[in-house]
Design an enzyme around this catalytic site. Sequence first.
Site, PDB file in Angstrom:
ATOM      1  N   THR A   1       0.819  -1.212   0.000  1.00  0.00           N
ATOM      2  CA  THR A   1       0.000   0.000   0.000  1.00  0.00           C
ATOM      3  C   THR A   1       0.850   1.258   0.000  1.00  0.00           C
ATOM      4  O   THR A   1       0.485   2.268  -0.600  1.00  0.00           O
ATOM      5  CB  THR A   1      -0.945  -0.029   1.220  1.00  0.00           C
ATOM      6  OG1 THR A   1      -1.825  -1.133   1.044  1.00  0.00           O
ATOM      7  CG2 THR A   1      -1.751   1.238   1.353  1.00  0.00           C
TER       8      THR A   1
ATOM      9  N   THR B   1       1.656  -4.258   4.331  1.00  0.00           N
ATOM     10  CA  THR B   1       1.521  -4.576   5.760  1.00  0.00           C
ATOM     11  C   THR B   1       0.963  -5.974   6.009  1.00  0.00           C
ATOM     12  O   THR B   1       1.149  -6.526   7.092  1.00  0.00           O
ATOM     13  CB  THR B   1       0.602  -3.560   6.464  1.00  0.00           C
ATOM     14  OG1 THR B   1      -0.696  -3.610   5.861  1.00  0.00           O
ATOM     15  CG2 THR B   1       1.166  -2.159   6.388  1.00  0.00           C
TER      16      THR B   1
END
Length: 374
Positions: free
Chosen positions: A59, A138
């Site tokens: 991301t 993540t």
Amino acid sequence: MRFFALHLPAFAALALASPVHPPRTPAAVASHALFVRQDIQTAINASLPNVTIFATGGTIASQGSSSTQTVGYQVGLGVQQLVDAVPEILNISNIAGYQISNVDSGSVNQTILLKLAHQINAELAKDDVSGVVVTHGTDTLEETAFFLQLAVNSTKPVIVVGAMRPATALSADGPLNLLQAVTLAASENAKGRGTMITLNDRIGSAFYTTKNNANSLDTFFSTEAGQLGFFVNQIPYFYFAPSAPIGLTHFDLANATSLAHVDILYAHQDMDPALFNASYAAGAEGLVFAGVGAGGISAKAREAAEGLFNATGIPIVASHRSVDGFVPSADMGFAIAAGFYNPQKARVLLQLALTMDYDHDEIKDLFALGYPKP
Ligand code: ASP
């Protein structure tokens, strides 16, 4: 052990779309245009420490179609664009950058992991490099961080960082997270603390930190062991002097070309016992199950696992599906207790042990190192 042909790191000069965050100080960014290490060191500021960034995707390197889109965005920004978005970094450190991959972290594989391990070991062996940063999605960041903890042999800081919001979002968290990660990698005080995960002002150990929330910014959580430190005004503060987690082991993967195949099976009520044999038939060399409670499993699944172990000797590690806690070292018969390692970290540890040809007793001893001692 699996062997590999040594390959030289390739600098990434990616031709990518225009930066999401326009450079705020164009002059500083221009001098940084080439990720050629020597150029950066001399051209920017020879009195600053040198930090190397290894970008893998996630991301932090993603763009959405609007400033309000926070799901369904696409990976695509390269390492140069990540750095260009945070010119403040150049006040802290000279930067070299490598593009290792550009994928969502669910697609990080053994090729990427081994490339990271080999290149980071080589980078940290250079006297003039203070530390490294890995930018990463993540979702599986903790797995890569734990892998690097076991595979990198240096007291210099290795910082793994990501973001929960894409670079295009209002209040994107990537730029500040990256600035903090570089600050930490350049910090003398960060030495001897192993691989660290930093996000949302918190600093955690790769050993104990896990992703706790699929959506919120404050996702990384350090289980019972707690956080190592935090940032205030972008300065890292640590709660403790440097120390090593119990169970810390180093694996020399310099000659490894692939990692052992280890699967994770998720236990639940009435678990299908066929999963154990199916994984073995699909090539698993080791298994981890995310047990109910402290490594529990249904009677019929246990029978199947025991049968597989007796027939093949394949190591089977009992971990826990609960977010926190540990599986105690009581004799579990066919299974090796995972101690405090959650399933995904137990998998990494077992993968490396099998890759290095540990036998069953050695694997048992290895996991036993990780039990909290009375
Ligand atoms: N999709 C992302 C990943 O690569 C999620 C993130 O980075 O936050 O893991």
